[in-house]
Write an enzyme that holds these catalytic residues in place. Structure first.
Site: not given
Length: 270
Positions: A2-3, A90, A109, A151
């Site tokens: 998920p973003e 899970h 995971r 940067r």
DNA sequence: CGAGGGACCTGGTTGC
DNA sequence: TGCAACCAGGTCCCTC
């Protein structure tokens, strides 16, 4: 998995079910997530859900004396089910409501996170150093330009850094850089203010369209109702190695940048 | 301080 | 078919 759009989709799915309900039980089947789920989460029992919101990719459930924080990690998902439903593989934690509904946290995971917090939640160690939300006005091209001076890190890693801006993960970083015509490996400090304006516009655009489509399902993301997100069909470069660029026809390249797969058009992105 | 890499996990896919 | 290697949407933490 998920973003930001996927977390936002999850938020919109769970909010109406949680708001105004009292948490009757927190069942922890497997406490070994990214950090162990501690007994502190039991404080949620008997408390009223007064708000549910998102900060970065964290979901914040506000209760009477604090709240619960959830992060889905790479493979986590939340679904609404009946508290009596048989748990699947899970399904690590249940948040059971007085309505009989249950918010079920599944995470193969186990990179996800569930913890108890006390106000002010913005001072929580996990949230304290986070940058602005990409969909808020404080996030601008001028801001990125100023932050990036000096940067040398690749711009793709730069925009995926939560201290700079939150919620831009591996898929949408590739997508927004393509839309802005910027090569993902370019040093962040060597990009003009005008190009950062274009990048911010692209990030907003791609995130908003992905939210509207219920997120991106590549392999296994599902909303709280179990349905996939439909933004995958709108992806311009991500997971399209060797396929023709939609702008110029050149083959899309895949390259590892900062240990993550990155996709770009070698001709359109400079 | 910034940059880069390893760590945490399981499961699906790929290639021999 | 079997099995090892590799890959996956995140982010913290350590070293240099």
């Amino acid at each position: 998995m998920p973003e930001l759009p996927e977390v936002e989709t999850t938020l919109r799915g769970i909010s109406p079910v949680l708001l105004g309900r009292i948490i009757s039980e927190v069942r922890v089947r497997n406490a070994s997530l990214r950090w162990p789920v501690t007994d502190a989460v039991q404080q949620a029992c008997g408390q009223l859900v007064s708000s549910v919101r998102r900060r970065a990719k964290y979901l914040l459930i506000t209760l009477d004396t604090g709240g619960l924080m959830i992060h889905l990690g790479m493979s986590g998902s939340l679904r609404i089910c009946d508290g009596d439903d048989q748990p699947r593989k899970h399904d690590h934690v249940d948040i059971v409501l007085d309505s009989g509904h249950c918010l079920r946290f599944n995470d193969p995971r186990r990179f996800g996170l569930l913890c108890w917090w006390k106000a002010p939640v913005d001072q929580h160690p996990l949230l304290r150093h986070l940058g602005p939300e990409p969909l808020q006005d404080s996030f601008s091209g001028a801001y990125l330009y100023q932050k990036s001076r000096g940067r040398r890190v690749a711009v793709k890693n730069f925009i995926m850094d939560g201290k700079i801006v939150v919620g831009v993960g591996n898929i949408y970083a590739s997508e927004s850089l393509f839309m802005a015509g910027i090569h993902p490996g370019r040093a962040a400090g060597r990009i003009s203010a005008a190009r950062y304006d274009a990048l911010v516009a692209a990030i907003r655009d791609v995130l908003e369209r992905a939210i509207a489509q219920g997120g991106t399902t590549l392999r296994d993301f599902a909303g709280t109702d179990g349905k996939p997100g439909y933004f995958a069909q709108d992806l311009l470069v991500y997971d399209r190695e060797s396929a023709p660029c939609f702008q110029c026809g050149t083959g899309i390249r895949k390259k590892v940048i900062g240990q993550r797969s990155s996709f770009y058009c070698p001709k359109c992105q400079v």
